[in-house]
Design a protein around this motif. Structure first.
Motif, PDB file in Angstrom:
ATOM      1  N   ASN A 103      -1.609  -2.591  -0.981  1.00 23.11           N
ATOM      2  CA  ASN A 103      -2.512  -1.975   0.011  1.00 23.11           C
ATOM      3  C   ASN A 103      -2.377  -0.458  -0.006  1.00 23.11           C
ATOM      4  O   ASN A 103      -3.350   0.271   0.171  1.00 23.11           O
ATOM      5  N   ALA A 104      -1.141   0.010  -0.213  1.00 23.74           N
ATOM      6  CA  ALA A 104      -0.902   1.457  -0.263  1.00 23.74           C
ATOM      7  C   ALA A 104      -1.610   2.046  -1.485  1.00 23.74           C
ATOM      8  O   ALA A 104      -2.226   3.111  -1.412  1.00 23.74           O
TER       9      ALA A 104
ATOM     10  N   LEU B 155       5.901 -11.343  -3.074  1.00 24.01           N
ATOM     11  CA  LEU B 155       5.282 -11.062  -1.770  1.00 24.01           C
ATOM     12  C   LEU B 155       5.308  -9.560  -1.480  1.00 24.01           C
ATOM     13  O   LEU B 155       4.337  -8.982  -1.007  1.00 24.01           O
ATOM     14  N   GLN B 156       6.430  -8.922  -1.780  1.00 25.97           N
ATOM     15  CA  GLN B 156       6.557  -7.485  -1.525  1.00 25.97           C
ATOM     16  C   GLN B 156       5.484  -6.703  -2.283  1.00 25.97           C
ATOM     17  O   GLN B 156       4.796  -5.858  -1.698  1.00 25.97           O
TER      18      GLN B 156
ATOM     19  N   LEU C 135      10.056 -10.841  -4.146  1.00 23.26           N
ATOM     20  CA  LEU C 135       9.531  -9.641  -4.796  1.00 23.26           C
ATOM     21  C   LEU C 135       8.020  -9.748  -5.020  1.00 23.26           C
ATOM     22  O   LEU C 135       7.292  -8.770  -4.894  1.00 23.26           O
TER      23      LEU C 135
ATOM     24  N   CYS D 196      -7.079 -11.565  -0.301  1.00 17.95           N
ATOM     25  CA  CYS D 196      -5.744 -12.176  -0.292  1.00 17.95           C
ATOM     26  C   CYS D 196      -5.742 -13.516   0.436  1.00 17.95           C
ATOM     27  O   CYS D 196      -5.048 -14.441   0.015  1.00 17.95           O
TER      28      CYS D 196
ATOM     29  N   PHE E 181       1.777  -7.086  -1.015  1.00 16.51           N
ATOM     30  CA  PHE E 181       1.420  -6.314   0.175  1.00 16.51           C
ATOM     31  C   PHE E 181       1.556  -4.819  -0.035  1.00 16.51           C
ATOM     32  O   PHE E 181       0.858  -4.025   0.590  1.00 16.51           O
ATOM     33  N   GLU E 182       2.401  -4.431  -0.957  1.00 23.45           N
ATOM     34  CA  GLU E 182       2.526  -3.005  -1.266  1.00 23.45           C
ATOM     35  C   GLU E 182       1.260  -2.469  -1.897  1.00 23.45           C
ATOM     36  O   GLU E 182       0.967  -1.285  -1.800  1.00 23.45           O
TER      37      GLU E 182
END
Lengths: 223, 218
Positions: free
Chosen positions: A107-108, A100-101, A98, A71, A104-105
């Protein structure tokens, strides 16, 4: 310039793939690159350690600047080459939030996929439990349902009507899941997304070479 | 501006703390906020699940935008409010690249701390402890290279410090020895006096200043 950029990568590594997609999207073809093999331990070679002391791939340099986190490399490329190639992070407020959200989401999603796919590699024999395996599968199922939901109203991209940083970061993860046998019937929206972007030039150009003639994997068939 | 923002947060949660530091640095004090109790499982309440199906903190709202990833909020605030408060993304290419690199390595740092903290079986604990020690030594090395008084990406405070300091604050709260990790100790002392960090210091840490001993022997 592409000639100032160096990437050491391995086929099938979703992190490496993200960087390669970003380089293609920013019209930076012609960068210096070398394919390495995890199986041969090449990620711990001197060549890699000089760029990335963690001994991980991707090992990436832009000029003298190491950017070994996928990233970090993608964000830096977008910033530095803002005015060329595809705009990966838009200027308008709503789209950006959205994107950006989702970036990073993911990763889950990575963590939950890895817990299932790499359980035996991560957990020594004496510490493995059936209950943990079951729990990890349930967690991955729940995670996939969330992403299936995010794609319900999709125009073919993770966010909005255009290819963005969210797709650069998330597509390799999704492709990885289908490579390991995720059911297209059970996850139709994810499958649509996966197939829809397969022939995008940046993705086609960077498709993991070792996947092209590989036998079909079935590890995630029952998820 | 700040009055159209809402933050749901938990005390001592590094991801929440990152967002609070960013809000302070961008002069967005006065945002609406609600402290939820992690022990009472308030992060799994109907109220939160309605906005954030993952039932996680932080959950941040600005107008119609709902963000629950701390890094996403930090990047978002810096780009929306570029011209106010502290400049958190430096212009210089070398500093900027180092900032991005350390920010994302910061995720690994936090993950290794969490894995160790939440492990219970002796062999897993041992493995995760070794991984955490390796990680701490890496960061000690990064700070050593930059010299005293430096921030993580160089001479200026950046997003790298916003997102990584909470993890550093937590390791010292858990009893990490500043004698064994002098550079991290120095960094901790430098930043804990910064106004944005003082203003957002976890309230229950102020109420009971003595921390834990979990990392005392690392």
């Amino acid at each position: 310039m592409a000639t100032d950029i160096t990437l050491l990568w391995a086929s099938g590594s979703h992190a490496c793939w993200r960087v390669m997609i970003a380089l293609e999207e920013k019209n930076l073809q012609g960068y210096n690159q070398k394919q390495l093999y995890f199986e041969k331990g090449e990620h711990k070679s001197k060549e890699v350690l000089e760029i990335n002391p963690r001994g991980q791939l991707p090992a990436f340099k832009c000029g003298d600047l190491p950017l070994n986190e996928s990233c970090a490399a993608c964000f830096h490329l977008e910033c530095k080459y803002k005015s060329q190639g595809t705009k990966l992070i838009p200027d308008c407020e709503e789209g950006r939030a959205l994107i950006l959200q989702r970036v990073f989401e993911v990763n889950a999603l990575t963590e939950k996929s890895s817990s299932v796919l790499y359980y035996n590699w991560r957990v020594p024999e004496g510490e493995r439990h059936d209950s943990a395996i079951k729990r990890n599968k349930e967690a991955l199922t729940a995670e996939l349902k969330l992403w299936e939901g995010y794609l319900q109203a999709s125009s073919g991209f993770i966010v909005g009507k255009d290819f963005s940083m969210a797709d650069v970061i998330v597509y390799p993860n999704v492709a990885y899941l289908f490579h390991y046998g995720l059911s297209e019937q059970r996850y139709p929206k994810l499958a649509e997304y996966y197939k829809g972007l397969m022939n995008r030039p940046s993705i086609k150009a960077s498709w993991p070479p070792t996947w092209k003639n590989a036998p079909k994997q079935e590890t995630l068939k029952d998820i | 501006m700040a009055k159209y923002m809402t933050l749901l947060w938990g005390s001592g949660s590094p991801p929440c703390w990152r967002v609070m530091i960013a809000l302070e640095e961008k002069n967005l004090q006065g945002y609406n906020q609600k402290l939820l109790s992690l022990e009472k499982l308030e992060h799994k309440s109907k109220e939160l699940l309605a906005i954030n199906p993952r039932g996680q903190l932080p959950t941040f709202k600005h107008g119609d935008n709902v963000l629950s990833e701390s890094y996403a909020v930090c990047f978002y605030l810096e780009s929306q409010f570029k011209s106010q408060g502290t400049k958190l993304i430096p212009d210089g290419p070398a500093e900027q690249a180092l900032m991005y690199q350390r920010m994302f390595e910061g995720l690994t740092f936090y993950e290794k701390l969490s894995k160790y903290y939440y492990s219970s079986e002796p062999q897993t604990l041992k493995r995760n402890k070794e991984a955490l020690v390796t990680e701490l030594r890496l960061w000690e090395g990064y700070l050593q290279k930059l010299g005293s008084g430096s921030y993580l990406a160089g001479p200026s405070f950046t997003l790298a410090d916003v997102v990584v300091f909470p993890t550093v604050g937590t390791v010292f709260r858990f009893g990490l020895s500043p004698e064994r990790y002098p550079k991290l100790g120095e960094y901790h002392n430098l930043l804990k006096e910064r106004p944005s960090i003082r203003a957002s210091w976890p309230p229950h840490w102020l109420e009971s200043p003595k921390g834990l001993d979990t990392l005392k022997d690392i």
